[in-house]
Design a protein around this motif. Structure first.
Motif, mmCIF file in Angstrom:
data_model
loop_
_atom_site.group_PDB
_atom_site.id
_atom_site.type_symbol
_atom_site.label_atom_id
_atom_site.label_comp_id
_atom_site.label_asym_id
_atom_site.label_seq_id
_atom_site.Cartn_x
_atom_site.Cartn_y
_atom_site.Cartn_z
ATOM 1 N N PRO A 126 0.806 -1.227 0.000
ATOM 2 C CA PRO A 126 0.000 0.000 0.000
ATOM 3 C C PRO A 126 0.838 1.276 0.000
ATOM 4 N N MET A 127 2.024 1.238 0.612
ATOM 5 C CA MET A 127 2.872 2.429 0.576
ATOM 6 C C MET A 127 3.397 2.676 -0.849
ATOM 7 N N ALA A 128 3.707 1.599 -1.551
ATOM 8 C CA ALA A 128 4.110 1.749 -2.959
ATOM 9 C C ALA A 128 2.961 2.297 -3.786
ATOM 10 N N ALA A 129 1.743 1.869 -3.436
ATOM 11 C CA ALA A 129 0.563 2.374 -4.151
ATOM 12 C C ALA A 129 0.433 3.882 -3.985
ATOM 13 N N ILE A 130 0.649 4.374 -2.755
ATOM 14 C CA ILE A 130 0.544 5.813 -2.504
ATOM 15 C C ILE A 130 1.626 6.562 -3.281
ATOM 16 N N GLY A 131 2.851 6.034 -3.264
ATOM 17 C CA GLY A 131 3.933 6.685 -3.984
ATOM 18 C C GLY A 131 3.688 6.739 -5.486
ATOM 19 N N SER A 132 3.204 5.630 -6.053
ATOM 20 C CA SER A 132 2.939 5.604 -7.494
ATOM 21 C C SER A 132 1.769 6.503 -7.858
ATOM 22 N N SER A 133 0.763 6.563 -6.986
ATOM 23 C CA SER A 133 -0.372 7.457 -7.234
ATOM 24 C C SER A 133 0.090 8.911 -7.270
ATOM 25 N N ASP A 134 0.895 9.283 -6.282
ATOM 26 C CA ASP A 134 1.378 10.667 -6.231
ATOM 27 C C ASP A 134 2.224 10.993 -7.462
ATOM 28 N N HIS A 135 3.069 10.048 -7.853
ATOM 29 C CA HIS A 135 3.949 10.316 -8.993
ATOM 30 C C HIS A 135 3.150 10.423 -10.300
ATOM 31 N N SER A 136 2.136 9.583 -10.453
ATOM 32 C CA SER A 136 1.323 9.653 -11.675
ATOM 33 C C SER A 136 0.604 10.990 -11.758
ATOM 34 N N ARG A 137 0.138 11.499 -10.614
ATOM 35 C CA ARG A 137 -0.558 12.792 -10.621
ATOM 36 C C ARG A 137 0.421 13.947 -10.815
ATOM 37 N N HIS A 138 1.624 13.778 -10.343
ATOM 38 C CA HIS A 138 2.650 14.808 -10.571
ATOM 39 C C HIS A 138 2.994 14.899 -12.056
ATOM 40 N N LEU A 139 3.074 13.752 -12.716
ATOM 41 C CA LEU A 139 3.374 13.727 -14.141
ATOM 42 C C LEU A 139 2.208 14.223 -14.975
ATOM 43 N N SER A 140 0.982 13.926 -14.540
ATOM 44 C CA SER A 140 -0.192 14.262 -15.346
ATOM 45 C C SER A 140 -1.321 14.764 -14.442
ATOM 46 N N PRO A 141 -1.216 16.007 -13.973
ATOM 47 C CA PRO A 141 -2.171 16.511 -12.969
ATOM 48 C C PRO A 141 -3.589 16.702 -13.488
ATOM 49 N N PHE A 142 -3.784 16.713 -14.802
ATOM 50 C CA PHE A 142 -5.128 16.883 -15.350
ATOM 51 C C PHE A 142 -5.533 15.667 -16.195
ATOM 52 N N ASP A 143 -5.017 14.532 -15.843
ATOM 53 C CA ASP A 143 -5.235 13.319 -16.627
ATOM 54 C C ASP A 143 -6.705 12.902 -16.634
#
Length: 673
Positions: free
Chosen positions: A556-573
């Motif tokens: 679950p901690m990896a899930a949070i990190g990947s979620s944050d990174h995906s939103r950082h890369l594409s904030p209006f996805d």
């Protein structure tokens, strides 16, 4: 039925249903009086066009907003339809199990006649057939039949109107080409074509050619002036029409009318597959990143390094063609302006930028320019403290690469939506598919699948189109719009084709990772998704998919990190609701229910969030003790899915046992248990 379709305008015998204009039903030439209920007419029209039997739940979802007894009301409407359509020796309303079908094989439906012609290929039809089809358009599809507080039906209605308007425009276009230039028939068809498609440059070019053939040059010039103002008001490029008029004036107009420039943009709505006899060049979008410059116009140092990094990362995305570093640097050495360089390189987009280094900060400005119109598509300024200059530039580069990819995709999607479906090349069909895919409804998902299939038929080497096709099958399985096992198998098959075509494309591994998740192969899924982000660290959807899988039964901690990174890369996805929802589920598994509720609310607030996202919000809010809010989401879900429960929610995902138990507990507290 075949004889009826061959001359639809003259059909009077048997049962005739007309959906263009106000809905009417006639038998043997005599109009049948229908009940006044708008909902009954909507039900009739929807069933008439449905290619397969329709589930009662789908009909209830389509036609009722806040029903007291939707199935009971549906039974009443079906009984009324039987009274209108059935005959002593024939029952046309067929119910089997939980499905309803309308059998009109022995009758005639005008919209089906048009849809059938579009499937056959309008370009292949003779003039008489085209004339007969044109006469069917007595008005808009189901004119005046919008339903108050029924967004599902109205969305379907809007899509059908777009579809048939496009069919009508295509029929008129081929009628214009089929008639002698300058004839009254051509003039009437042209007027209607321009009215239907006011931003179709080919329609304007054809009208100008017709006026010139008739010697009406004054009228043609007046039309040019009016059309130019119209295009300018919508910030559309009018130069192709102006160029066509120049060609028409210099040639025999009749010849020009028969060889309309096929490169002219043509707005239209989705219809059937493009005719095989009208291939288009499968040219992908092309991009040049011109060397960034340091402050005061000096090149070199950090600016050159950032340029090289951006070119490399964009190339790894494999979204579009990126001009190699050597070509752009060679042009920059000659002091050629970026827009001029773009034209010389024959690209669609040019990126330019500047880098300013100051003692307390570094400032990077960047622009993405559409070469054909000199329009700035995207511009941004990034300011960072230079604590670690290489980490700062890496972060800025990530933002630039992701933003360029998103903006180009958006422009290409919108451009594809403004072209006639039978003129799309593989690249355009793929982006038309993306446009529909991101609506996240069953009907739009089917349209997306259609256009991805068009793309791979035209270009069997198009890896991203196979990945898109896999996504539509994945959605059908995940949302239970089709048989989960069958759709999962098709998602896996399409992902496999994407990998066979281009094993270095991150989207291919992303599609395969998601397909393996559907099959319950979590380890294999994570391997493929890790490969996707290894190939392209800027591939936001790859990071999101990792978050999605880890949020249920991984780390679950990896899930949070990947979620944050995906939103950082594409904030209006377009998939932002999923990125937020995955983080919410990860917090549940960590026992952080308050955090889960907040992230789930953010996910549900996204405008394209579907019912599964609302279910995540309902369960997370319940676990956080916010029961009134949770019950509100549960009620919203049951408006469209009256029997939705915890089994449906848990069966959608692949939670580990402890997480499944938590979500069941929350469901019991809000009446979904």
């Amino acid at each position: 039925m075949e004889s009826v379709l061959s001359s639809p305008d003259g059909c009077t015998a048997g049962l005739v249903v007309r959906l263009f204009g106000p809905l009417t039903v006639a038998r043997d030439g005599a109009t049948i009086e229908l009940p006044q209920s708008r909902k009954l007419r909507a039900l009739l029209a929807y069933l008439a066009l449905a290619p397969h039997p329709v589930g009662r739940s789908r009909l209830c979802e389509l036609l009722w907003d806040v029903p007291n007894d939707p199935r009971g009301e549906l039974r009443w409407y079906l009984s009324k339809l039987r009274g209108v359509l059935d005959e002593p020796d024939r029952r046309r309303i067929e119910t089997q199990g939980d499905t309803v079908a309308l059998r009109l094989e022995d009758g005639f439906v005008d919209a089906i006649a048009v849809a059938t012609a579009a499937t056959e290929g309008i370009a292949a039809l003779g003039v008489e057939r085209l004339q007969a089809l044109a006469k069917l358009f007595a008005g808009d599809f189901l004119d005046g039949l919008e339903l108050d507080r029924n967004p599902s039906f109205n969305s379907w209605l809007t899509a059908q109107r777009r579809r048939f308007q496009s069919c009508h425009a295509a029929i008129l276009e081929h009628l214009v080409i089929g008639f002698p230039a300058g004839s009254e028939e051509v003039s009437a068809h042209l007027d209607r074509w321009v009215e239907l498609a006011p931003f179709d440059a080919r329609a304007h070019a054809a009208l100008l050619a017709n006026l010139a053939e008739r010697g009406q040059f004054g009228a043609a010039e007046a039309h040019m002036t009016a059309a130019a103002r119209l295009f300018q008001s919508e910030e559309l490029d009018f130069e192709p029409v102006r160029a066509a008029w120049g060609t028409i004036r210099g040639e025999r107009p009749a010849a020009a009318l028969r060889t309309l420039p096929r490169f002219l943009p043509a707005p239209a709505q989705p219809v059937a597959i493009a005719p095989a006899d009208a291939p288009a060049e499968n040219r992908h979008a092309r991009l040049a990143v011109m060397p960034f410059v340091e402050e005061a116009g000096v090149r070199g140092g950090l600016a050159d390094g950032l340029t090289h990094d951006i070119i490399t990362r964009l190339a790894k995305l494999r979204d579009f063609f990126v001009i190699a570093r050597g070509s752009v640097f060679a042009l920059a050495e000659k002091a050629i302006a970026p827009e001029d360089a773009g034209r010389r390189l024959n690209v669609d987009y040019v990126t330019t930028g500047t880098v300013r280094s100051q003692p307390d900060r570094i400032i990077v400005t960047v622009e993405l320019i559409e070469v054909g119109t000199a329009r700035i598509v995207w511009a941004e300024t990034f300011e960072r403290r230079p604590d670690d200059i290489f980490a700062v530039l890496d972060d800025i580069g990530n933002n630039i690469v992701s933003s360029i990819s998103i903006e180009v995709e958006t422009v290409e999607r919108n451009r594809a939506m403004l072209k006639a479906p039978n003129s799309l090349n593989a690249w355009e069909a793929y982006h038309r598919g993306l446009w529909h895919m991101y609506r996240f409804t069953q009907s739009e998902n089917e349209l997306a699948r259609h256009f991805f299939e068009v793309a791979v038929q035209q270009d069997p080497t198009f890896a991203r189109a196979y990945a898109g096709l896999s996504f539509t099958h994945w959605q059908s399985a995940f949302q239970r719009w089709g048989d989960r096992d069958r759709e999962g198998a098709l998602a896996f098959e399409s992902a496999g084709r994407s990998l066979l075509v281009d094993d270095h494309n991150p989207a291919a591994h992303w599609a395969m990772g998601r397909a393996l998740w559907l099959r319950g192969e979590q380890d294999g899924s994570l391997i493929e998704l890790e490969r996707a982000v290894d190939l392209s660290p800027n591939f936001a959807l790859g990071h999101y998919a990792l978050s999605f899988v880890h949020s249920q039964s991984g780390d679950p901690m990896a899930a949070i990190g990947s979620s944050d990174h995906s939103r950082h890369l594409s904030p209006f996805d377009p998939l932002l609701f999923g990125m937020l929802g995955a983080r919410a589920m990860a917090h549940v598994r960590l026992g952080q229910f308050d955090e889960a509720a907040e992230w789930a609310l953010k996910a549900a607030a996204r405008p394209n969030a579907h019912a599964i996202i609302l279910a995540i919000a309902a369960h997370c809010l319940a676990l956080a003790g916010r029961l009134d809010e949770a019950r509100g989401f549960a009620a919203a879900i049951r408006k469209t899915m009256p029997h939705y429960c915890a089994d449906d929610f848990i069966g959608t995902f692949r939670f580990e046992p402890d997480a499944a138990a938590l979500f069941r507990q929350g469901a019991r507290w809000i009446g979904l248990g």
